[in-house]
Design a protein around this motif. Structure first.
Motif, PDB file in Angstrom:
ATOM      1  N   SER A  41     -14.564  -6.226  -6.976  1.00  0.00           N
ATOM      2  CA  SER A  41     -14.774  -6.812  -8.256  1.00  0.00           C
ATOM      3  C   SER A  41     -13.637  -7.118  -8.735  1.00  0.00           C
ATOM      4  N   GLY A  42     -12.515  -7.067  -8.219  1.00  0.00           N
ATOM      5  CA  GLY A  42     -11.363  -7.709  -8.710  1.00  0.00           C
ATOM      6  C   GLY A  42     -10.378  -6.810  -9.736  1.00  0.00           C
ATOM      7  N   LYS A  43     -11.096  -5.709 -10.279  1.00  0.00           N
ATOM      8  CA  LYS A  43     -10.381  -4.761 -11.122  1.00  0.00           C
ATOM      9  C   LYS A  43      -9.234  -4.130 -10.431  1.00  0.00           C
ATOM     10  N   LYS A  44      -8.045  -3.719 -11.138  1.00  0.00           N
ATOM     11  CA  LYS A  44      -7.038  -3.120 -10.742  1.00  0.00           C
ATOM     12  C   LYS A  44      -7.114  -1.910 -10.093  1.00  0.00           C
ATOM     13  N   ARG A  45      -6.807  -1.478  -8.984  1.00  0.00           N
ATOM     14  CA  ARG A  45      -6.981  -0.101  -8.512  1.00  0.00           C
ATOM     15  C   ARG A  45      -5.522   0.567  -8.835  1.00  0.00           C
ATOM     16  N   LYS A  46      -5.246   1.248  -9.549  1.00  0.00           N
ATOM     17  CA  LYS A  46      -4.033   2.150  -9.932  1.00  0.00           C
ATOM     18  C   LYS A  46      -3.272   2.731  -8.850  1.00  0.00           C
ATOM     19  N   ASP A  47      -4.096   3.717  -8.297  1.00  0.00           N
ATOM     20  CA  ASP A  47      -3.549   4.534  -7.173  1.00  0.00           C
ATOM     21  C   ASP A  47      -3.243   3.571  -5.752  1.00  0.00           C
ATOM     22  N   TYR A  48      -4.063   2.471  -5.625  1.00  0.00           N
ATOM     23  CA  TYR A  48      -3.790   1.685  -4.547  1.00  0.00           C
ATOM     24  C   TYR A  48      -2.419   0.946  -4.551  1.00  0.00           C
ATOM     25  N   LEU A  49      -2.203   0.609  -5.856  1.00  0.00           N
ATOM     26  CA  LEU A  49      -0.831  -0.084  -6.012  1.00  0.00           C
ATOM     27  C   LEU A  49       0.139   0.835  -6.078  1.00  0.00           C
ATOM     28  N   ARG A  50      -0.079   2.034  -6.596  1.00  0.00           N
ATOM     29  CA  ARG A  50       0.882   3.143  -6.486  1.00  0.00           C
ATOM     30  C   ARG A  50       1.305   3.554  -5.056  1.00  0.00           C
ATOM     31  N   MET A  51       0.503   3.329  -3.970  1.00  0.00           N
ATOM     32  CA  MET A  51       0.623   3.625  -2.686  1.00  0.00           C
ATOM     33  C   MET A  51       1.451   2.562  -1.925  1.00  0.00           C
ATOM     34  N   LEU A  52       1.053   1.266  -2.193  1.00  0.00           N
ATOM     35  CA  LEU A  52       1.946   0.115  -2.020  1.00  0.00           C
ATOM     36  C   LEU A  52       3.420   0.282  -2.373  1.00  0.00           C
ATOM     37  N   ASP A  53       3.697   0.728  -3.675  1.00  0.00           N
ATOM     38  CA  ASP A  53       4.953   0.775  -3.961  1.00  0.00           C
ATOM     39  C   ASP A  53       5.557   1.791  -3.290  1.00  0.00           C
ATOM     40  N   ASP A  54       4.870   3.200  -3.056  1.00  0.00           N
ATOM     41  CA  ASP A  54       5.506   4.101  -2.392  1.00  0.00           C
ATOM     42  C   ASP A  54       5.863   3.863  -0.822  1.00  0.00           C
ATOM     43  N   LEU A  55       5.130   3.054  -0.106  1.00  0.00           N
ATOM     44  CA  LEU A  55       5.067   2.715   1.100  1.00  0.00           C
ATOM     45  C   LEU A  55       6.311   1.649   1.329  1.00  0.00           C
ATOM     46  N   GLU A  56       6.652   0.901   0.348  1.00  0.00           N
ATOM     47  CA  GLU A  56       7.704   0.121   0.279  1.00  0.00           C
ATOM     48  C   GLU A  56       8.962   0.996   0.237  1.00  0.00           C
ATOM     49  N   GLN A  57       8.882   2.243  -0.411  1.00  0.00           N
ATOM     50  CA  GLN A  57      10.147   2.946  -0.530  1.00  0.00           C
ATOM     51  C   GLN A  57      10.169   4.133   0.736  1.00  0.00           C
ATOM     52  N   GLY A  58       9.348   3.709   1.682  1.00  0.00           N
ATOM     53  CA  GLY A  58       9.303   4.557   2.888  1.00  0.00           C
ATOM     54  C   GLY A  58       8.997   5.843   2.752  1.00  0.00           C
ATOM     55  N   THR A  59       8.113   6.148   2.076  1.00  0.00           N
ATOM     56  CA  THR A  59       7.492   7.367   1.825  1.00  0.00           C
ATOM     57  C   THR A  59       6.735   7.865   3.113  1.00  0.00           C
ATOM     58  N   ALA A  60       6.067   7.053   3.812  1.00  0.00           N
ATOM     59  CA  ALA A  60       5.457   7.431   4.914  1.00  0.00           C
ATOM     60  C   ALA A  60       5.302   6.344   5.796  1.00  0.00           C
ATOM     61  N   THR A  61       4.895   6.593   7.201  1.00  0.00           N
ATOM     62  CA  THR A  61       4.582   5.559   8.221  1.00  0.00           C
ATOM     63  C   THR A  61       3.246   5.221   8.563  1.00  0.00           C
ATOM     64  N   VAL A  62       2.069   6.295   8.194  1.00  0.00           N
ATOM     65  CA  VAL A  62       0.960   6.440   8.394  1.00  0.00           C
ATOM     66  C   VAL A  62       0.001   6.463   7.054  1.00  0.00           C
ATOM     67  N   VAL A  63      -0.912   5.401   7.106  1.00  0.00           N
ATOM     68  CA  VAL A  63      -2.031   5.416   6.135  1.00  0.00           C
ATOM     69  C   VAL A  63      -3.273   5.569   6.656  1.00  0.00           C
ATOM     70  N   ILE A  64      -4.241   6.843   6.000  1.00  0.00           N
ATOM     71  CA  ILE A  64      -5.550   7.244   6.567  1.00  0.00           C
ATOM     72  C   ILE A  64      -6.486   6.914   5.637  1.00  0.00           C
ATOM     73  N   ALA A  65      -7.454   6.167   5.793  1.00  0.00           N
ATOM     74  CA  ALA A  65      -8.647   5.840   5.038  1.00  0.00           C
ATOM     75  C   ALA A  65      -9.817   6.311   5.835  1.00  0.00           C
ATOM     76  N   TRP A  66     -11.096   6.344   5.069  1.00  0.00           N
ATOM     77  CA  TRP A  66     -12.190   6.973   5.772  1.00  0.00           C
ATOM     78  C   TRP A  66     -12.804   5.689   6.505  1.00  0.00           C
ATOM     79  N   HIS A  67     -12.492   4.395   5.998  1.00  0.00           N
ATOM     80  CA  HIS A  67     -12.935   3.106   6.662  1.00  0.00           C
ATOM     81  C   HIS A  67     -12.247   1.991   6.224  1.00  0.00           C
ATOM     82  N   THR A  68     -12.109   0.880   6.868  1.00  0.00           N
ATOM     83  CA  THR A  68     -11.260  -0.024   6.395  1.00  0.00           C
ATOM     84  C   THR A  68     -11.622  -0.589   5.132  1.00  0.00           C
TER      85      THR A  68
END
Length: 495
Positions: A61-88
């Motif tokens: 839809s193009g709507k902002k996904r708040k938690d997805y954007l928060r995850m990207l910020d955390d990954l930039e900070q080195g929070t984790a090295t693995v992302v797990i999702a149910w499907h791509t």
């Protein structure tokens, strides 16, 4: 594949869950994703340090996904090295979004694992190609789904069915059945009645007819809103009815049983109409008239405000009401300062008595405007329906590839022009003379008192010009001090 950031020898991972449509609001789809992702982490011996959830948000839809954007910020900070999702497809359905994620994964050494599609190795060209292919497939599925949903809505509209959404004012009778609704904020469940939106709600239908007649008889949206406040009517959501709410409801084709799709009328609906189509067209014509004032100022409180005119020295200015006299009573005064004021309540009562007396005579019908004459309203409505069916047929032929763009466009423009002509004739036929309802009434004074002030002012505008000239001084022949002869009348209709 590198997973270098660990704590106590264990890999740090995050989980991302998303469901694009949660009809109940219960978040059950997200919870199932979370459970499967946690099981995958446990099998691989990873520590889940954060879970990110976007519920009822479509990646397409193009709507902002708040938690997805928060995850990207955390990954930039080195929070984790693995992302797990149910499907791509829970992560991305936009090629642009995917490319940004690939760039981040390469820079920060992040690997992606899914429950359904396995490991997505974004560190290699083949892995990135696989991710892009999966993303393209997911996007195609979204586009097809969107097309199917739009086509289903169009089909419902063309068939005259209600497409769903907020209950329309005027319709929605309980069927006797209930359904469970979950509050998205609190998560609390409640049982709500299932409504039949093709069935009329009597009290609301009467309100719609009253508003329509009020506008046709010269009333305003403001007066309709005030009526709602006095009578306790609200929107179907329980909110106070605003000026914009009232305008939208009055101009809604559904009132006349007309189905609409994407702002275009597409035919007759399958619900019971509340308002006669001719009246509906007339209301729309009135409310969309460019000369109609759309930014109302202070509402007049007196019958003759700016309608009575000053007759001193040929002034001709509209009179306004101000406070004057030692007792501070309201008086009509000329804004140019021509002499003293004339007591407003006395002048208004005299004018009202004069109008009521004239409309009570046996020849009062002579004051009415000519009616629609031999206008065939039923025939016009039938012609309107035929034109709409022709437009629907043209659209169907064009959509099926049986009609080229040029003849389709020409045919639609011709049909719209014809429909506009018919609509204007219906609107003129339904216009109401402000004197209708007074002339021929068993008790004209009672009917006059029942009018809103704005409707009374419309009657005054239609039949009479009132001029206030300089009064005589001293006691009048009737023993009072008010000079009734200084209030002069010029009838605009009849004699």
């Amino acid at each position: 594949m590198k997973t270098t950031r660990t704590e106590g020898g264990r890999t740090r991972a995050v989980i991302y869950c998303r469901i694009s449509q949660d009809r109940t609001g219960a978040g059950l789809g997200v919870e199932r994703q979370r459970q499967d992702c946690e099981a995958l982490a446990e099998r691989n011996g990873w520590d889940v340090v954060e879970t990110y959830v976007d519920n009822d948000v479509s990646a397409y839809s193009g709507k902002k996904r708040k938690d997805y954007l928060r995850m990207l910020d955390d990954l930039e900070q080195g929070t984790a090295t693995v992302v797990i999702a149910w499907h791509t497809d829970r992560l991305h359905r936009s090629p642009t979004e995917l490319e940004k994620y690939i760039d981040l994964s390469e820079r920060r050494g992040v690997s992606t694992h899914t429950v359904q599609a396995g490991t997505v190795d974004l560190a290699t060209p083949s892995g990135r190609m696989t991710a892009r292919i999966l993303g393209a497939v997911a996007r195609q599925e979204s586009e097809h789904k969107g097309h199917r949903v739009a086509r289903a809505r169009q089909q419902k509209a063309m068939a005259g069915e209600w497409a769903g959404g907020i209950r329309p004012f005027g319709w929605g009778v309980p069927t006797g059945e209930t359904q469970t609704r979950v509050d998205r904020k609190t998560g609390e469940e409640s049982e709500v009645p299932v409504l039949d939106t093709n069935q009329v709600v009597p009290a609301e239908a009467e309100a719609l007819r009253h508003w329509t007649d009020t506008i046709l008889s010269g009333g305003s949206i403001r007066s309709c809103v005030k009526w709602c406040t006095d009578k306790g009517f609200t929107t179907t959501r329980g909110n106070e009815i605003t000026h914009q709410d009232m305008r939208d409801m009055l101009m809604r084709p559904r009132n006349a049983g007309i189905a609409v799709y994407k702002g275009e009328e597409v035919g007759r609906g399958q619900w019971e109409p509340i308002v006669d189509e001719a009246k509906f067209r007339a209301v729309v014509a009135i409310l969309t008239d460019p000369s109609r004032r759309t930014t109302p100022g202070a509402q007049p409180k007196w019958l003759g405000s700016l309608l009575y005119v000053c007759g001193r020295d040929g002034c001709g200015r509209g009179l306004t009401v101000t406070q004057s006299g030692g007792r501070q009573y309201p008086s009509y005064k000329c804004p140019t300062g021509h002499g003293g004021g004339r007591r407003a309540e006395v002048v208004d009562q005299y004018v009202e008595d004069t109008i009521v007396e004239r409309l009570s005579r046996d020849d009062a019908e002579d004051l009415l405007l000519p009616g629609p004459g031999d206008v065939d309203v039923a025939g016009l409505q039938a012609e309107s329906e035929r034109i709409r069916r022709r437009m629907t047929d043209l659209a169907g032929l064009f959509g099926a590839g049986q009609l080229e763009l040029a003849p389709f466009t020409e045919g639609m423009e011709t049909a719209r022009a014809q429909l506009d002509g018919v609509t204007n004739q219906l609107a003129r036929a339904a216009m109401v003379d402000p004197l209708v309802g007074l002339v021929g009434a068993p008790d004209v004074r009672k009917a006059w008192r029942a009018l809103l002030l704005e409707q009374k002012r419309n009657v005054l505008r239609a039949v009479l010009t009132v001029t206030l000239v300089k009064p005589r001084s001293g006691r009048m022949p009737d023993g009072g001090y008010f000079d009734y002869d200084a209030v002069q009348f010029r009838w605009l209709r009849g004699a």
